[in-house]
Design a protein around this motif. Structure first.
Motif, PDB file in Angstrom:
ATOM      1  N   LEU A 101       0.842  -1.203   0.000  1.00 48.51           N
ATOM      2  CA  LEU A 101       0.000   0.000   0.000  1.00 48.51           C
ATOM      3  C   LEU A 101       0.868   1.240   0.000  1.00 48.51           C
ATOM      4  O   LEU A 101       1.498   1.576   1.001  1.00 48.51           O
ATOM      5  N   GLY A 102       0.934   1.914  -1.146  1.00 47.70           N
ATOM      6  CA  GLY A 102       1.506   3.253  -1.191  1.00 47.70           C
ATOM      7  C   GLY A 102       0.414   4.239  -0.838  1.00 47.70           C
ATOM      8  O   GLY A 102      -0.674   4.215  -1.427  1.00 47.70           O
ATOM      9  N   LEU A 103       0.676   5.106   0.128  1.00 45.31           N
ATOM     10  CA  LEU A 103      -0.358   6.004   0.644  1.00 45.31           C
ATOM     11  C   LEU A 103       0.191   7.413   0.778  1.00 45.31           C
ATOM     12  O   LEU A 103       1.314   7.611   1.253  1.00 45.31           O
ATOM     13  N   GLY A 104      -0.613   8.395   0.354  1.00 37.81           N
ATOM     14  CA  GLY A 104      -0.218   9.784   0.460  1.00 37.81           C
ATOM     15  C   GLY A 104      -1.375  10.668   0.884  1.00 37.81           C
ATOM     16  O   GLY A 104      -2.515  10.213   1.013  1.00 37.81           O
ATOM     17  N   ALA A 105      -1.079  11.949   1.069  1.00 39.75           N
ATOM     18  CA  ALA A 105      -2.085  12.893   1.563  1.00 39.75           C
ATOM     19  C   ALA A 105      -3.006  13.400   0.471  1.00 39.75           C
ATOM     20  O   ALA A 105      -4.074  13.937   0.767  1.00 39.75           O
ATOM     21  N   PRO A 170       2.382  -6.843   8.634  1.00 37.56           N
ATOM     22  CA  PRO A 170       1.272  -6.443   7.759  1.00 37.56           C
ATOM     23  C   PRO A 170       1.769  -6.264   6.334  1.00 37.56           C
ATOM     24  O   PRO A 170       2.976  -6.389   6.065  1.00 37.56           O
ATOM     25  N   PRO A 171       0.881  -5.927   5.385  1.00 40.03           N
ATOM     26  CA  PRO A 171       1.355  -5.524   4.065  1.00 40.03           C
ATOM     27  C   PRO A 171       2.269  -4.306   4.176  1.00 40.03           C
ATOM     28  O   PRO A 171       2.012  -3.411   4.992  1.00 40.03           O
ATOM     29  N   PRO A 172       3.339  -4.256   3.406  1.00 35.47           N
ATOM     30  CA  PRO A 172       4.236  -3.093   3.472  1.00 35.47           C
ATOM     31  C   PRO A 172       3.513  -1.795   3.097  1.00 35.47           C
ATOM     32  O   PRO A 172       2.682  -1.782   2.193  1.00 35.47           O
ATOM     33  N   ILE A 173       3.852  -0.730   3.816  1.00 37.66           N
ATOM     34  CA  ILE A 173       3.331   0.598   3.519  1.00 37.66           C
ATOM     35  C   ILE A 173       4.454   1.448   2.960  1.00 37.66           C
ATOM     36  O   ILE A 173       5.575   1.455   3.493  1.00 37.66           O
ATOM     37  N   ILE A 174       4.149   2.155   1.866  1.00 35.35           N
ATOM     38  CA  ILE A 174       5.115   3.028   1.198  1.00 35.35           C
ATOM     39  C   ILE A 174       4.648   4.467   1.367  1.00 35.35           C
ATOM     40  O   ILE A 174       3.483   4.790   1.086  1.00 35.35           O
ATOM     41  N   ILE A 175       5.532   5.325   1.832  1.00 32.22           N
ATOM     42  CA  ILE A 175       5.279   6.755   1.954  1.00 32.22           C
ATOM     43  C   ILE A 175       6.384   7.478   1.194  1.00 32.22           C
ATOM     44  O   ILE A 175       7.533   7.027   1.184  1.00 32.22           O
ATOM     45  N   GLY A 176       6.048   8.587   0.545  1.00 32.34           N
ATOM     46  CA  GLY A 176       7.069   9.299  -0.201  1.00 32.34           C
ATOM     47  C   GLY A 176       6.771  10.771  -0.357  1.00 32.34           C
ATOM     48  O   GLY A 176       5.780  11.286   0.168  1.00 32.34           O
ATOM     49  N   GLY A 177       7.645  11.452  -1.089  1.00 27.33           N
ATOM     50  CA  GLY A 177       7.453  12.868  -1.358  1.00 27.33           C
ATOM     51  C   GLY A 177       8.544  13.721  -0.741  1.00 27.33           C
ATOM     52  O   GLY A 177       9.387  13.256   0.024  1.00 27.33           O
ATOM     53  N   PRO A 184       8.831  12.972   6.422  1.00 19.90           N
ATOM     54  CA  PRO A 184       9.837  12.078   7.032  1.00 19.90           C
ATOM     55  C   PRO A 184       9.389  11.507   8.373  1.00 19.90           C
ATOM     56  O   PRO A 184       9.659  10.337   8.678  1.00 19.90           O
ATOM     57  N   GLU A 185       8.706  12.312   9.190  1.00 27.35           N
ATOM     58  CA  GLU A 185       8.264  11.818  10.497  1.00 27.35           C
ATOM     59  C   GLU A 185       7.251  10.683  10.345  1.00 27.35           C
ATOM     60  O   GLU A 185       7.335   9.667  11.052  1.00 27.35           O
ATOM     61  N   LEU A 186       6.294  10.844   9.435  1.00 23.95           N
ATOM     62  CA  LEU A 186       5.298   9.791   9.228  1.00 23.95           C
ATOM     63  C   LEU A 186       5.941   8.550   8.620  1.00 23.95           C
ATOM     64  O   LEU A 186       5.582   7.422   8.971  1.00 23.95           O
ATOM     65  N   ALA A 187       6.900   8.754   7.721  1.00 26.22           N
ATOM     66  CA  ALA A 187       7.597   7.597   7.151  1.00 26.22           C
ATOM     67  C   ALA A 187       8.337   6.822   8.232  1.00 26.22           C
ATOM     68  O   ALA A 187       8.290   5.585   8.274  1.00 26.22           O
ATOM     69  N   ALA A 188       9.017   7.532   9.118  1.00 21.84           N
ATOM     70  CA  ALA A 188       9.757   6.864  10.185  1.00 21.84           C
ATOM     71  C   ALA A 188       8.831   6.061  11.091  1.00 21.84           C
ATOM     72  O   ALA A 188       9.210   4.993  11.594  1.00 21.84           O
ATOM     73  N   ARG A 189       7.625   6.550  11.300  1.00 27.35           N
ATOM     74  CA  ARG A 189       6.665   5.877  12.191  1.00 27.35           C
ATOM     75  C   ARG A 189       5.936   4.712  11.535  1.00 27.35           C
ATOM     76  O   ARG A 189       5.648   3.697  12.182  1.00 27.35           O
ATOM     77  N   TYR A 190       5.617   4.854  10.241  1.00 24.47           N
ATOM     78  CA  TYR A 190       4.675   3.904   9.646  1.00 24.47           C
ATOM     79  C   TYR A 190       5.192   3.150   8.422  1.00 24.47           C
ATOM     80  O   TYR A 190       4.622   2.119   8.065  1.00 24.47           O
ATOM     81  N   ALA A 191       6.220   3.637   7.750  1.00 26.46           N
ATOM     82  CA  ALA A 191       6.548   3.104   6.427  1.00 26.46           C
ATOM     83  C   ALA A 191       7.566   1.978   6.476  1.00 26.46           C
ATOM     84  O   ALA A 191       8.530   2.009   7.237  1.00 26.46           O
TER      85      ALA A 191
END
Length: 309
Positions: A101-105, A170-177, A184-191
């Motif tokens: 799951l790649g997820l963004g705002a 869980p399924p891997p989560i991808i965060i970017g941008g 970066p903070e959300l990526a460190a916590r969830y990605a």
């Protein structure tokens, strides 16, 4: 080094087009088939019209067998968090555990307006994004037989049975941008993975370092994060073939060589190597001409072969 095929179906593609590319990518040994999650074309009419990302991936889950499948990226504005967690878990089960799951705002205001989707200001979109990450991961991570509750800024959950569970845990989560702080903070916590699309090496170096710093600040080992880049693909055995493929997608060869994964196979290997030196171990090759299966075969036989040595 993983090579993944990344498609933009909103620009004009049917499900059958995507199935043909996904099967070819699987046959040629690519690590994954990804698609964007958009409902409106950009700079073209998009005929015959968009396809829904998660409906598409559900179909592909049943019509492929080994290749990983995912979005780059689903907008948190498109779906409520609970139904999103359910949809992704179901497609993960349908694929026997091959979904990411790649997820963004969310960013594309016009597609929201064209499809009756609310598009709040950027701060609120990030708040909703953060709630969605917390709820999706919370529902997947709640042990069976227990319930999940969460109090968020915009979304809250009360006594959810947190079902169904995905196959992966869980399924891997991808965060970017390129966001400087919250991303970066959300990526460190969830990605599981941090992805940077269409960025030059200087920008990639800067953003990768921000993510590594955010990991350190949160007590996470930055080496547990996969770093990746997305680059437009245009490969040719010689200048004539390269120019032909660039013309089909409406791009200039010099611009593609500067900004994408473009050129001869050897040039592309060198280009990917410059990003690998920054820590990238995975590449999403944006494939814009979905009729050109020979293009995918060339990259698999020449670029992938050299990278595997």
């Amino acid at each position: 080094m993983d090579l993944r095929i990344f498609t933009e179906p909103q620009q004009g593609a049917t499900y059958d087009d995507l199935l043909r590319v996904a099967r070819a990518a699987e046959d040629f040994g690519y690590d994954a088939f990804f698609r964007s999650d958009h409902y409106l074309a950009m700079n073209v009419d998009g005929s015959p019209g968009p396809t829904d990302a998660w409906i598409t991936l559900a179909g592909l889950a049943r019509e492929t067998s080994t290749i990983r499948l995912g979005t780059l990226v689903t907008s948190a504005t498109f779906r409520y968090p609970g139904p999103l967690a359910i949809s992704v878990a179901q497609v993960d089960a349908m694929s026997s555990g091959r979904v990411e799951l790649g997820l963004g705002a969310g960013w594309y205001a016009e597609e929201h307006a064209a499809n009756a989707i609310p598009f709040p200001p950027v701060g609120e979109r990030f708040d909703r994004f953060e709630d969605t990450l917390a709820i999706v991961t919370g529902m997947w991570g709640t042990p069976e037989g227990e319930s999940f509750s969460y109090e968020g800024r915009h979304f809250s959950v009360t006594d959810s049975p947190a079902l169904p569970k995905p196959v992966q845990s869980p399924p891997p989560i991808i965060i970017g941008g390129m966001g400087k702080k919250r991303t970066p903070e959300l990526a460190a916590r969830y990605a599981h993975e941090f992805n940077l699309p269409f960025a030059d090496t200087d920008s990639a170096a800067t953003q990768f370092e921000r993510v590594r710093s955010a990991c350190a600040d949160s007590g996470r080992d930055a080496d547990s994060m996969i770093f990746s880049n997305a680059l437009v693909l245009c490969c040719g055995r010689d200048d004539a073939e390269l120019a032909r493929r660039a013309g089909v997608i409406g791009r200039e060869v010099d611009e593609l060589r500067a900004n994408g994964a473009a050129g001869t196979p050897a040039e592309i290997v060198d280009k990917l190597g410059t990003y690998a030196e920054l820590g990238a171990t995975r590449f999403y090759l944006q494939t814009l001409d979905l009729t050109d299966i020979d293009h995918l075969e060339l990259v698999a036989s020449e670029v992938m072969r050299q990278l595997s040595r």
